[in-house]
Design an enzyme around this catalytic site. Structure first.
Site, PDB file in Angstrom:
ATOM      1  CG  ASP A   1      65.638  76.120  50.435  1.00 22.80           C
ATOM      2  OD1 ASP A   1      64.987  77.138  50.708  1.00 22.80           O
ATOM      3  OD2 ASP A   1      66.795  76.138  49.963  1.00 22.80           O
TER       4      ASP A   1
ATOM      5  CD  GLU B   1      61.942  78.584  47.858  1.00 22.39           C
ATOM      6  OE1 GLU B   1      62.000  79.788  48.097  1.00 22.39           O
ATOM      7  OE2 GLU B   1      62.944  77.858  47.833  1.00 22.39           O
TER       8      GLU B   1
HETATM    9  C1  NOJ Z   1      64.712  79.830  49.809  1.00 19.25           C
HETATM   10  C2  NOJ Z   1      64.581  80.190  51.257  1.00 19.25           C
HETATM   11  O1  NOJ Z   1      63.247  80.455  51.557  1.00 19.25           O
HETATM   12  C3  NOJ Z   1      65.481  81.381  51.478  1.00 19.25           C
HETATM   13  O2  NOJ Z   1      65.268  81.973  52.728  1.00 19.25           O
HETATM   14  C4  NOJ Z   1      66.907  80.931  51.292  1.00 19.25           C
HETATM   15  O3  NOJ Z   1      67.760  82.054  51.405  1.00 19.25           O
HETATM   16  C5  NOJ Z   1      67.116  80.287  49.928  1.00 19.25           C
HETATM   17  N1  NOJ Z   1      66.057  79.411  49.554  1.00 19.25           N
HETATM   18  C6  NOJ Z   1      68.400  79.495  49.888  1.00 19.25           C
HETATM   19  O4  NOJ Z   1      68.297  78.343  50.674  1.00 19.25           O
END
Ligand code: NOJ
Length: 534
Positions: free
Chosen positions: A212, A250
Site C-alpha cells: 500500500d 501501489e
Molecule cells: C490505498 C488503498 O488501496 C486504499 O484503499 C486505502 O484507503 C489507502 N491506500 C490508505 O491505506
C-alpha cells in the site's frame, strides 16, 4: 540486478476484497473460509495468483487499511489457521496468494501508536512522526493535533486515524529536530518491524505482498534515494530468503517502482494520464473521482486517444526492460467498476486488450462477469465514492445473489438490486458469456508466452482520434497481432508487418484480408481480433 521468479512469466492475478466475496457463517460479511470454498471457481478462471485485500485486525475505519494487529487475521474473516489453510489449498491447486502490506501507517488503535501517544517517553515514541509541540506543524504534511496527552502533533498518511510510521526524513530540517534521519535507530527499528511482519506471513506460506502507498514512506525524499534504499534492501532480503515471493507496488509509475525493487507496479489513474484516457474519462467517472474529463478510448463514441496510452506504456516498458512488470488492472477497490456505462460486449473488447498486454494482468473480483458500480450507496468503512465498487460478489440469483444467508439488512453492503444484474451462475453455460470469454482469453495468454508477461510489445497503429488500436506481441519466433475497435463505427486499417498469413485465434466482428504486402483489418463496431502471424 534482481531476478524474477519464473511463475510471473504467465501470471494472471485475481483481486479479492474479502468482506464482499463469500460469506460462509451467515454474518453478512465475506470470510476466508468463503475464499477457500470458492477456490475451484477462482482456479476455473485460469488465474494463477490471488491478491487478498487487508484481512488483519482493524477498527475498519478504512476497510482494513488501518491495521491494529499486523499478525492477526480479523475475527470477522476467520483465524490465522484459516489463512494458512488458504495458502496451503491454493498452493496445492497451483495458485499463489499475496497479502496486502500496509507498510506506511497503522490504525490509531495499534498498540505501537497507543504507546507512542503517551506523554512519557517510551520505546514507541519515535515509531510515528510527532512534532515537539502541539502548536508546531509543517505545511508540506498533514498533522492531527489535540488527540492525546503527548505535547505534539502526529503526521498522517491518509485518513486522520492512520498515523504515518516513521521511516525518517531524507534531509531533515535542522530547525525541526523532530524530523529524524533515515538512519536513526528508532527509524531503523520501524523498518525491522515491517521486515519481521513480512517474515511472519512468508514463513506461513504467503507468496508476497501488494504494498500500500509504497512510494510514500520516506519524507523529504525529493530524489527518491531514501525510498530506494528501503525497497532495495527488502527486495535483496526477500530474494535471498524467499526467492519465489513477489512485491507488487501501489505506486503508479513502474519506471520508478520496478527500479527500486518491485516486481510489478500498476499503471493506474494517479501519475499516469494514459490509463485514464483509455478507460476512465468522463462518463466512466464516479462522483468526485480524480479522473480527468475527456473521452475514453474504450467508448462507443469513438473519440478517444490510444496514442497517449501507447506512448506512455512504451516509455514505462523501456524504463523497466527485463527488470519487472507493468500491470494495467481491470479495476480495483478504489476506483469505479470497468462495467460502468458499458455493456458486456464492450467489456469483451476491453479484456481482449487487457489480457494481451505485456506485464501482469489483475482482475478485480466480479469484473469477469461485468459487475456494475452501484450508485448512491452510503459510505461504508471510509469507502466514500469507492463504496459502489465494493458490493457483494454476485454468484447466482438466490437470496443476496448467493453471497450470504444473512438477512439482506445485515449484509456488509447491499447486493446490486437491478433485475438484470450479472451472475456467475447465468454465465457458466453460454459459451460466449463474458465469463467464458475471459476464461478463453486467459487460457490463450497462458499457453502462448508471446502473449504473456515477457513478450515484446510493438505498436502497429495508434493514432489520436482514430480507431482501431493495433499492436503485435512476440517472443522466441512466435508473433501475434491484436486489434481492438471499441468505437461504435465500422473501421478499416492497413497494417504492414512481416509475415505471410494471419490466423484467427479469437475474434469477434473482425476480418482480415491480405492486400498486396499489407493486411487489411475490417472491423465492425465494438470488435476485436487476436491473430497469430506466420
Ligand atoms: C490505498 C488503498 O488501496 C486504499 O484503499 C486505502 O484507503 C489507502 N491506500 C490508505 O491505506
Amino acid at each position: 540486478m534482481f531476478t524474477n521468479p519464473r511463475w510471473l512469466e504467465d501470471a494472471v492475478f485475481y483481486e479479492i476484497y474479502p468482506q464482499s466475496f463469500y460469506d460462509t457463517n451467515g454474518d453478512g460479511i465475506g470470510d476466508l473460509p468463503g475464499v477457500i470454498q470458492k477456490l475451484d471457481y477462482i482456479k476455473s478462471l485460469g488465474v494463477n495468483a490471488i491478491w487478498l485485500n487487508p484481512c488483519f485486525e482493524s477498527p475498519f475505519q478504512d476497510a482494513g487499511y488501518d491495521v491494529s494487529d499486523f499478525r492477526k487475521v480479523a475475527a470477522r474473516y476467520g483465524s490465522n489457521d484459516d489463512l494458512k489453510e488458504l495458502f496451503d489449498r491454493a498452493h496445492a491447486m497451483g495458485m499463489k496468494v499475496i497479502l496486502d502490506l500496509v507498510a506506511g501507517h497503522t490504525s490509531v488503535e495499534h498498540p505501537w501508536f497507543q504507546e507512542s501517544m503517551q506523554a512519557e517517553k517510551n520505546k514507541y515514541s519515535n515509531y510515528y512522526i510527532w512534532t515537539d509541540n502541539w502548536t508546531e506543524g509543517d505545511d508540506k504534511y498533514k498533522f492531527i493535533n489535540g488527540y492525546s496527552p503527548r505535547n505534539g502533533n502526529f503526521m498522517i498518511n491518509f485518513f486522520y486515524c492512520q498515523p504515518a510510521l516513521n521511516y525518517g526524513f531524507r534531509d531533515p530540517d535542522p530547525e525541526k529536530p523532530w524530523q529524524l534521519p533515515c538512519d536513526h535507530p528508532d527509524v531503523i527499528a520501524v523498518r525491522e518491524e515491517m521486515r519481521d511482519i513480512m517474515r511472519f506471513w512468508l514463513d506461513m506460506g504467503a507468496d508476497g505482498f501488494r504494498v500500500d502507498m509504497a512510494s510514500s514512506l520516506v519524507r523529504g525524499d525529493n530524489k527518491a534515494q531514501g525510498i530506494k534504499e528501503i525497497w532495495e534492501d527488502y527486495r535483496s532480503w526477500m530474494d535471498e530468503n524467499y526467492p519465489e515471493a513477489v512485491l507488487v507496488s501501489e505506486w503508479s509509475h513502474p519506471a520508478d517502482a520496478v527500479n527500486v525493487g518491485f516486481h510489478i507496479d500498476f499503471m493506474v489513474h494517479f501519475n499516469l494520464p494514459g490509463y485514464s484516457s483509455l478507460l476512465r474519462c468522463e462518463k466512466y467517472r464516479v462522483p468526485n473521482s480524480p479522473f480527468p474529463a475527456g473521452n475514453s478510448f474504450f467508448d462507443r463514441e469513438g473519440k478517444g486517444d490510444a496514442k497517449l496510452f501507447a506512448d506512455e506504456l512504451l516509455g514505462q516498458l523501456e524504463a523497466i526492460k527485463g527488470r519487472g512488470y507493468v500491470s494495467v488492472p481491470t479495476g480495483n477497490h478504489d476506483i469505479g467498476r470497468i462495467r460502468q456505462g458499458r455493456d458486456l460486449d464492450e467489456l469483451k473488447v476491453i479484456y481482449a486488450f487487457l489480457l494481451t498486454l505485456p506485464g501482469v494482468p489483475f482482475i478485480y473480483y466480479g469484473d469477469e462477469i461485468g459487475m456494475d458500480y452501484i450508485e448512491g450507496l452510503q459510505s461504508k468503512e471510509g469507502g466514500y465514492n469507492r463504496t459502489g465498487a465494493r458490493t457483494p460478489m454476485q454468484w447466482d440469483n438466490s437470496a443476496n445473489a448467493g453471497f450470504s444467508s444473512a438477512a439482506a439488512s445485515e449484509l456488509y453492503l447491499p447486493v446490486d438490486a437491478s433485475p438484470d444484474r450479472t451472475t456467475v451462475a447465468a454465465q457458466e453455460q453460454p459459451e460466449d458469456s463474458l465469463l467464458n470469454t475471459v476464461r478463453k482469453m486467459i487460457a490463450i495468454r497462458r499457453t502462448n508466452p508471446a502473449l504473456a508477461s515477457d513478450g515484446d510489445f510493438e505498436v502497429l497503429f495508434a493514432e489520436t482520434g482514430k480507431y482501431p488500436f493495433v499492436y503485435a506481441r512476440s517472443l522466441a519466433g512466435k508473433k501475434f497481432v491484436i486489434a481492438v475497435n471499441p468505437s461504435g463505427n465500422i473501421v478499416s486499417e492497413d497494417i504492414s508487418c512481416s509475415g505471410s498469413a494471419l490466423t484467427e485465434v479469437l475474434c469477434s466482428g473482425c476480418a482480415v484480408e491480405a492486400v498486396g504486402d499489407v493486411f487489411r483489418l475490417n472491423m465492425q463496431a465494438v470488435s476485436y481480433g487476436i491473430y497469430s502471424i506466420e
